[in-house]
Design an enzyme around this catalytic site. Structure first.
Site, PDB file in Angstrom:
ATOM      1  N   TYR A   1       0.913  -1.223  -0.121  1.00  0.00           N
ATOM      2  CA  TYR A   1       0.096   0.192  -0.036  1.00  0.00           C
ATOM      3  C   TYR A   1       0.712   1.109   0.047  1.00  0.00           C
ATOM      4  O   TYR A   1       1.781   1.384   0.644  1.00  0.00           O
ATOM      5  CB  TYR A   1      -0.724  -0.064   1.232  1.00  0.00           C
ATOM      6  CG  TYR A   1      -1.668   1.246   1.428  1.00  0.00           C
ATOM      7  CD1 TYR A   1      -2.977   1.489   1.234  1.00  0.00           C
ATOM      8  CD2 TYR A   1      -0.950   2.425   2.183  1.00  0.00           C
ATOM      9  CE1 TYR A   1      -3.453   2.710   1.510  1.00  0.00           C
ATOM     10  CE2 TYR A   1      -1.530   3.522   2.388  1.00  0.00           C
ATOM     11  CZ  TYR A   1      -2.869   3.904   2.053  1.00  0.00           C
ATOM     12  OH  TYR A   1      -3.512   4.748   1.974  1.00  0.00           O
TER      13      TYR A   1
ATOM     14  N   GLU B   1      -3.595   7.335  -3.803  1.00  0.00           N
ATOM     15  CA  GLU B   1      -3.574   6.122  -2.991  1.00  0.00           C
ATOM     16  C   GLU B   1      -3.358   4.837  -4.066  1.00  0.00           C
ATOM     17  O   GLU B   1      -4.142   4.740  -5.108  1.00  0.00           O
ATOM     18  CB  GLU B   1      -4.747   5.853  -1.993  1.00  0.00           C
ATOM     19  CG  GLU B   1      -4.665   4.734  -1.356  1.00  0.00           C
ATOM     20  CD  GLU B   1      -6.050   4.506  -0.583  1.00  0.00           C
ATOM     21  OE1 GLU B   1      -5.981   4.958   0.779  1.00  0.00           O
ATOM     22  OE2 GLU B   1      -6.850   3.932  -1.053  1.00  0.00           O
TER      23      GLU B   1
END
Ligand code: GDP
Ligand code: MN
Length: 382
Positions: free
Chosen positions: A101, A190
């Site tokens: 991530y 993101e």
């Protein structure tokens, strides 16, 4: 403005962040054609402005073009957290060895962009933050110094990205994501998951990209990406008319001059037991044109049962605003009760003008509290 995954990926690609090749489809037939063109296994992904698509059945693998068509048929029309799927993104399927991530957001407390990296990707980041906060490496970027490569090395080291070849790719990718963040005037970039393939290739499998609305004038190409069919119809109308408006859930339509005043009006409506239908800021002006535009947006919401004007005359004088309101009401037919609270410079003159106009559905109050009570009562919303 939130971008769809495929739009975010287009921007990623522009900044040199690796993504899979794919195309948009809005019918099973189109999905079949795209899968045929791409060849091999593909993944069919619902394009909606919300996360958790995987869990909701909005992301499916397909081995053949026929299967891609069937998967697209299942996904199109699906309701994912209140968002109906109208388009799917079909891209070459990736083999996944690891899911990481990576994100950049604003840390408003620190007044700096915040980079976050964890090797526990694929799940929602709130979950990681709660379950294993130590696994989440965080570093702020000084906006004047800009991103420094050592920060990416530190992130890799702290998050536990151990493989040197992977490190090299991630470090390059963090820099490019920062370039995308700054270059597009983003509020959020993101990548979840950022994958490592069995061959050791690092790439963005998903994208969440939010661009600052106030900077869109600098990015006409991004502004054009806005999906006019998504979001509230009233907000769309407001954008077209240049009205500062946010749709809320209640029954009392609210207009005021100045964001702070409008915010406190929302509070006062809630305090007297009502529910605001919107936030609407007339700004400094109070001319008929602006009032007509704002009223058209507010009354396009069928939930609205009463309207409250909360005006504090400063540089804009109360009598000018009263004239604007009366002219606006002359030009349009509104049967809903309208309560006006007018205070500040030339408020008395303004109030006198409104009372003199003697419209059957126009009520004048002197204080914010009495005006709020009146409009909630008239709207029968208590
Ligand atoms: P989200 O659920 O809205 O966050 O959508 P994502 O794009 O992040 O996809 C969710 C999950 O689907 C990923 O974490 C992967 O596990 C899986 N997925 C997505 N694309 C692929 C792919 O190309 N290959 C494989 N094997 N899995 C994928
Ligand atoms: Mn995701």
């Amino acid at each position: 403005m939130d971008l769809y995954e495929y739009q975010g990926k287009q921007l990623f690609a522009r900044f040199g962040i690796p993504v899979s090749e794919g195309k948009l489809a809005s019918s099973p037939e189109e999905a079949r054609a795209v899968a045929e063109e791409l060849g091999g296994q593909v993944v069919v992904k619902a394009q909606v402005l919300t996360g958790g698509r995987g869990k909701a059945g909005g992301i499916k693998l397909a081995d053949t073009p026929e299967e891609a068509a069937r998967r697209a048929e299942e996904i199109l029309g699906l309701d994912i957290r209140g968002h109906i799927v109208g388009k799917v993104w079909v891209e070459k399927a990736s083999d996944i060895a690891k899911e990481y991530y990576l994100s950049i957001t604003f840390d408003r407390g620190e007044k700096q962009p915040l980079l976050m990296l964890t090797t526990e990707g694929g799940v929602e980041i709130e979950e990681v933050a709660e379950r294993s906060p130590d696994a989440l490496a965080r570093v702020h970027v000084d906006p004047l110094m800009g991103f420094q490569p050592f920060q990416a090395r530190w992130l890799c080291f702290t998050a536990g990205v151990a493989d040197p070849d992977e490190q090299k790719q991630v470090i390059g990718l963090v820099g490019r994501l920062y370039d995308a963040f700054v270059g597009a005037d983003a509020m959020l970039c993101e990548i979840n998951p950022l994958i490592v393939t069995p061959e050791g290739e690092v790439k963005a499998l998903d994208s969440k990209f939010t661009v600052d609305d106030n900077a869109l004038f600098r990015h006409p190409d991004i502004a054009e990406m806005r999906d006019l069919d998504a979001g509230e119809p009233q907000e769309r109308l407001a954008r077209e008319k240049g009205v500062t408006y946010v749709k809320l859930d209640g029954e009392i339509g609210i207009l005021g001059n100045g964001a702070g005043l409008v915010m406190s009006t929302l509070d006062v409506i809630a305090q007297v037991g009502g529910r605001p239908a919107n936030f609407c800021d007339l700004g400094g002006g109070g001319d008929a044109e602006g009032v007509v535009d704002a009223l058209e947006v507010i009354t396009s919401d069928p939930q609205v049962k009463g309207i409250l004007f909360n005006i504090f005359g400063g540089i804009t004088r109360g009598d000018e605003v009263a004239r604007g309101i009366l002219e606006a009401l002359d030009r349009m037919t509104i049967e809903l009760p309208i309560v006006v609270r007018l205070d500040g410079t030339n408020a008395e003159e303004g109030r006198a003008m409104l009372i003199e106009a003697a419209s059957p559905n126009l009520y004048v109050e002197e204080t914010m509290l009495s005006a709020a009570e009146r409009v909630v009562e008239l709207a029968g919303a208590r």
